[in-house]
Design a protein around this motif. Structure first.
Motif, PDB file in Angstrom:
ATOM      1  N   ALA A  67       0.827  -1.205   0.000  1.00 21.14           N
ATOM      2  CA  ALA A  67       0.000   0.000   0.000  1.00 21.14           C
ATOM      3  C   ALA A  67       0.860   1.254   0.000  1.00 21.14           C
ATOM      4  O   ALA A  67       0.551   2.243  -0.698  1.00 21.14           O
ATOM      5  CB  ALA A  67      -0.930  -0.006   1.214  1.00 21.14           C
ATOM      6  N   ALA A  68       1.946   1.239   0.775  1.00 17.43           N
ATOM      7  CA  ALA A  68       2.824   2.412   0.838  1.00 17.43           C
ATOM      8  C   ALA A  68       3.485   2.670  -0.509  1.00 17.43           C
ATOM      9  O   ALA A  68       3.571   3.822  -0.959  1.00 17.43           O
ATOM     10  CB  ALA A  68       3.884   2.215   1.922  1.00 17.43           C
ATOM     11  N   LEU A  69       3.948   1.629  -1.155  1.00 20.62           N
ATOM     12  CA  LEU A  69       4.581   1.794  -2.462  1.00 20.62           C
ATOM     13  C   LEU A  69       3.590   2.342  -3.490  1.00 20.62           C
ATOM     14  O   LEU A  69       3.949   3.165  -4.337  1.00 20.62           O
ATOM     15  CB  LEU A  69       5.144   0.458  -2.949  1.00 20.62           C
ATOM     16  N   ALA A  70       2.335   1.904  -3.409  1.00 23.97           N
ATOM     17  CA  ALA A  70       1.338   2.317  -4.392  1.00 23.97           C
ATOM     18  C   ALA A  70       0.762   3.697  -4.110  1.00 23.97           C
ATOM     19  O   ALA A  70       0.456   4.449  -5.043  1.00 23.97           O
ATOM     20  CB  ALA A  70       0.206   1.286  -4.435  1.00 23.97           C
ATOM     21  N   GLU A  71       0.636   4.054  -2.803  1.00 24.92           N
ATOM     22  CA  GLU A  71      -0.185   5.212  -2.458  1.00 24.92           C
ATOM     23  C   GLU A  71       0.526   6.326  -1.697  1.00 24.92           C
ATOM     24  O   GLU A  71      -0.011   7.434  -1.590  1.00 24.92           O
ATOM     25  CB  GLU A  71      -1.380   4.745  -1.605  1.00 24.92           C
ATOM     26  N   GLN A  72       1.698   6.063  -1.123  1.00 24.05           N
ATOM     27  CA  GLN A  72       2.305   7.047  -0.235  1.00 24.05           C
ATOM     28  C   GLN A  72       3.549   7.708  -0.821  1.00 24.05           C
ATOM     29  O   GLN A  72       4.308   8.353  -0.105  1.00 24.05           O
ATOM     30  CB  GLN A  72       2.632   6.398   1.120  1.00 24.05           C
ATOM     31  N   GLY A  73       3.771   7.554  -2.106  1.00 24.28           N
ATOM     32  CA  GLY A  73       4.851   8.257  -2.772  1.00 24.28           C
ATOM     33  C   GLY A  73       6.236   7.807  -2.395  1.00 24.28           C
ATOM     34  O   GLY A  73       7.193   8.589  -2.487  1.00 24.28           O
ATOM     35  N   ILE A  74       6.390   6.542  -1.964  1.00 26.61           N
ATOM     36  CA  ILE A  74       7.715   6.034  -1.563  1.00 26.61           C
ATOM     37  C   ILE A  74       8.655   6.055  -2.766  1.00 26.61           C
ATOM     38  O   ILE A  74       8.350   5.503  -3.818  1.00 26.61           O
ATOM     39  CB  ILE A  74       7.609   4.604  -1.001  1.00 26.61           C
ATOM     40  N   THR A  75       9.804   6.693  -2.586  1.00 29.41           N
ATOM     41  CA  THR A  75      10.806   6.759  -3.653  1.00 29.41           C
ATOM     42  C   THR A  75      12.035   5.903  -3.370  1.00 29.41           C
ATOM     43  O   THR A  75      12.747   5.515  -4.298  1.00 29.41           O
ATOM     44  CB  THR A  75      11.268   8.206  -3.879  1.00 29.41           C
ATOM     45  N   VAL A  76      12.294   5.632  -2.091  1.00 25.72           N
ATOM     46  CA  VAL A  76      13.483   4.865  -1.702  1.00 25.72           C
ATOM     47  C   VAL A  76      13.067   3.792  -0.707  1.00 25.72           C
ATOM     48  O   VAL A  76      12.408   4.086   0.290  1.00 25.72           O
ATOM     49  CB  VAL A  76      14.570   5.769  -1.079  1.00 25.72           C
ATOM     50  N   MET A  77      13.469   2.560  -0.992  1.00 27.30           N
ATOM     51  CA  MET A  77      13.125   1.431  -0.134  1.00 27.30           C
ATOM     52  C   MET A  77      14.376   0.662   0.233  1.00 27.30           C
ATOM     53  O   MET A  77      15.158   0.284  -0.641  1.00 27.30           O
ATOM     54  CB  MET A  77      12.137   0.518  -0.874  1.00 27.30           C
ATOM     55  N   HIS A  78      14.578   0.463   1.531  1.00 28.31           N
ATOM     56  CA  HIS A  78      15.640  -0.409   2.023  1.00 28.31           C
ATOM     57  C   HIS A  78      14.987  -1.610   2.694  1.00 28.31           C
ATOM     58  O   HIS A  78      14.019  -1.455   3.445  1.00 28.31           O
ATOM     59  CB  HIS A  78      16.509   0.303   3.065  1.00 28.31           C
ATOM     60  N   GLY A  79      15.523  -2.806   2.454  1.00 32.13           N
ATOM     61  CA  GLY A  79      14.951  -3.973   3.103  1.00 32.13           C
ATOM     62  C   GLY A  79      15.875  -5.164   3.049  1.00 32.13           C
ATOM     63  O   GLY A  79      16.786  -5.232   2.220  1.00 32.13           O
ATOM     64  N   ALA A  80      15.645  -6.100   3.956  1.00 31.19           N
ATOM     65  CA  ALA A  80      16.341  -7.384   3.900  1.00 31.19           C
ATOM     66  C   ALA A  80      15.715  -8.231   2.802  1.00 31.19           C
ATOM     67  O   ALA A  80      14.542  -8.046   2.457  1.00 31.19           O
ATOM     68  CB  ALA A  80      16.241  -8.088   5.250  1.00 31.19           C
ATOM     69  N   PRO A  81      16.465  -9.174   2.226  1.00 27.27           N
ATOM     70  CA  PRO A  81      15.899 -10.012   1.167  1.00 27.27           C
ATOM     71  C   PRO A  81      14.581 -10.675   1.552  1.00 27.27           C
ATOM     72  O   PRO A  81      13.668 -10.798   0.723  1.00 27.27           O
ATOM     73  CB  PRO A  81      16.999 -11.039   0.920  1.00 27.27           C
ATOM     74  N   ALA A  82      14.464 -11.099   2.815  1.00 34.99           N
ATOM     75  CA  ALA A  82      13.234 -11.768   3.243  1.00 34.99           C
ATOM     76  C   ALA A  82      12.019 -10.861   3.090  1.00 34.99           C
ATOM     77  O   ALA A  82      10.914 -11.338   2.800  1.00 34.99           O
ATOM     78  CB  ALA A  82      13.363 -12.224   4.696  1.00 34.99           C
ATOM     79  N   MET A  83      12.195  -9.557   3.276  1.00 34.86           N
ATOM     80  CA  MET A  83      11.074  -8.625   3.127  1.00 34.86           C
ATOM     81  C   MET A  83      10.584  -8.596   1.683  1.00 34.86           C
ATOM     82  O   MET A  83       9.378  -8.620   1.418  1.00 34.86           O
ATOM     83  CB  MET A  83      11.492  -7.223   3.582  1.00 34.86           C
ATOM     84  N   TYR A  84      11.509  -8.544   0.755  1.00 31.21           N
ATOM     85  CA  TYR A  84      11.134  -8.540  -0.660  1.00 31.21           C
ATOM     86  C   TYR A  84      10.506  -9.877  -1.054  1.00 31.21           C
ATOM     87  O   TYR A  84       9.533  -9.919  -1.812  1.00 31.21           O
ATOM     88  CB  TYR A  84      12.350  -8.243  -1.531  1.00 31.21           C
TER      89      TYR A  84
END
Length: 517
Positions: free
Chosen positions: A246-263
């Motif tokens: 939802a955040a990626l689609a609706e909240q204008g997220i431009t930069v994402m950091h995450g562990a592989p498990a999250m993706y």
């Protein structure tokens, strides 16, 4: 895109990182969560007011302050306020046990503890257990303040950013004695500025902040980097794939950091629910904290149409050591060259036929040491300043680094070296495997390879099909003796798989050279 304008004077403390933006971006969000938000124009005043309240509560320069919570605006502000007092913050995840919190309080000699009860029921329970009192804090609302430790002894205060500790990050404590990495202001500012520069963070960016601030990745590469770049950091207490979607689609997220498990969990959720993934504003996706597999990288890039960048680091290096470059995207799972401003060497690689050696690093990112553990510090950092990472790596022809695994995780099977990450790459390339973890298990006169896997709920998984896949892609000595299917691999709040727990589980199971599960 407008390039960020960096301050003429380098900040000496992490709470000074956002100073250039308080006037030029006064109305722009600096920190935001589901309950509150603070603009750059207001942030300095809020940090100052909270610091004053902490001072009135008895916190002195050189004191340690334990912050028990999960990601939220109030936690970020308190980290900066503790910096303002030249005290040391030690942020720990509220989901830890009461025993672990007690260990951290004792080991750190904390002057007091703050419990972020408004965002975390676990933090509220920890605070109430220890007699903490509800206090209303200016600009950030209600928190629980623990009793003052009259026996706490302040550490000396150093003026130089490289000498003054900003934060202690606990890297152990679930088993054995706590181990606290002392990170200086210069450590965190160096890595924050590097992350800002290499990922081209600017005031128009919105960064998704689900990696815990109790982990150095979240502290330096998200919080400090966002403040240096004048961007908005959206703080998220707990990872949920539907919330990220939802955040990626609706909240204008431009930069994402995450562990592989999250993706991996995000892609699995999309497939299981039949929900398409959209990220119209996402321009940087970064993986770190655990090995990235080629299958996951390719699946992410096919879904989102942008490169999933990779990096490597460790808490003792604040944490960045290597990163892939935005203008040189890779099709493999290399972690890229060393970041600018540091040195690396592969110790012992010249004796290895595969060119594999232990990665050593030296530079402004290397910790001051482990708190109250000079012998452990001396074992980890050489007199010449080289940090021994304990990780095995090789250098590719173009200078990029590929991580082969932990030296302690290396499995020697029938005299042959087996690097768990290679086996995990092949396991994760199978379409029904969500993620995997490989450990070694001692048997009489040898070691055997044990694989733990999570499988997709939508596929038609069989062990026979997976074994055929492994046989086609691995040398016989690298094929696991046992494959164990789990509903969920044990993981830390960062998403990093807890291999120590799997190692214990492997030992508890009977030797499986004769039988697969």
């Amino acid at each position: 895109m407008t390039q960020a304008v960096h301050p003429a004077a380098t900040p000496r403390r992490i709470h000074e990182a956002f100073a250039p933006w308080t006037e030029t971006c006064a109305d722009k969000l600096a920190l935001v969560d589901d309950l509150s938000s603070i603009t750059y124009g207001a942030l300095g005043g809020v940090v100052e007011a909270v610091a004053e309240r902490l001072r009135d509560a008895g916190v002195r320069p050189g004191d340690r302050v334990l912050l028990v919570g999960e990601n939220c605006v109030a936690l970020a502000v308190c980290i900066l306020a503790v910096s303002r007092l030249d005290a040391w913050s030690a942020t720990v995840n509220a989901r830890l046990s009461a025993r672990e919190i007690d260990n951290f309080l004792s080991h750190s000699g904390a002057r007091c503890a703050l419990y972020f009860s408004s965002i975390s029921p676990q933090a509220k329970a920890h605070g109430e257990l220890r007699g903490a009192q509800a206090v209303d804090w200016p600009g950030i609302g209600g928190l629980l303040l623990g009793p003052l430790n009259a026996q706490a002894i302040p550490e000396p205060v150093e003026q130089a950013a490289a000498d003054q500790v900003a934060a202690m990050v606990y890297t152990s404590g679930t088993t054995g004695a706590p181990k606290a990495v002392m990170l200086s202001h210069a450590n965190l500012l160096f890595v924050g500025a590097n992350s800002c520069r290499m990922r081209r963070i600017v005031p128009s960016d919105v960064i998704y902040g689900v990696l815990p601030l109790s982990h150095v990745y979240g502290l330096s590469s998200l919080l400090v980097a966002a403040l240096i770049g004048g961007s908005a950091l959206r703080l998220v207490a707990r990872y949920q794939p539907e919330a990220l979607a939802a955040a990626l689609a609706e909240q204008g997220i431009t930069v994402m950091h995450g562990a592989p498990a999250m993706y991996a969990k995000l892609l699995e959720w999309s497939e299981n629910t039949g929900t398409p993934l959209h990220a119209p504003h996402l321009r940087v996706a970064q993986s770190g904290g655990a090995p990235l597999t080629l299958a996951l990288k390719q699946a992410f890039e096919k879904t989102f149409g942008i490169t999933l960048h990779n990096g490597y680091g460790m808490t003792e290096a604040s944490p960045s050591i290597c990163q892939t470059r935005l203008d040189d995207p890779r099709s493999d799972c290399s972690v890229g060259p060393a970041i600018p401003g540091i040195e690396i060497q592969l110790h012992g690689a010249e004796q290895s036929e595969e060119g594999v050696g232990e990665l050593w690093v030296r530079g402004p990112n290397v910790m001051k040491g482990y708190y109250r553990a000079p012998e452990l510090t001396a074992q980890t950092v050489t007199p010449e300043g080289w940090l021994r990472t304990g990780d095995l790596a090789r250098r590719e022809a173009d200078g990029a680094i590929t991580i082969a695994g932990r030296s302690k995780e290396l499995i020697i099977r029938s005299g042959f070296n087996v690097y768990p990450v290679e086996v995990e790459q092949v396991l994760n390339a199978h379409p029904d495997v969500v993620q995997s973890a490989v450990v070694g298990r001692e048997v009489e006169g040898n070691e055997e390879v044990v694989a733990f896997i999570e499988v997709s709920q939508t596929g038609s998984f069989t062990l026979d099909a997976l074994r055929a896949h492994l046989k086609a892609n691995l040398s016989p000595y690298k094929i696991p003796s046992e494959i164990v299917v789990l509903d969920h691999l044990p993981a830390a709040a960062t998403g990093k798989v807890l291999k120590k727990e799997l190692q214990q589980l492997a030992v508890q199971r009977p030797s499986a050279g004769r039988q697969h599960s």
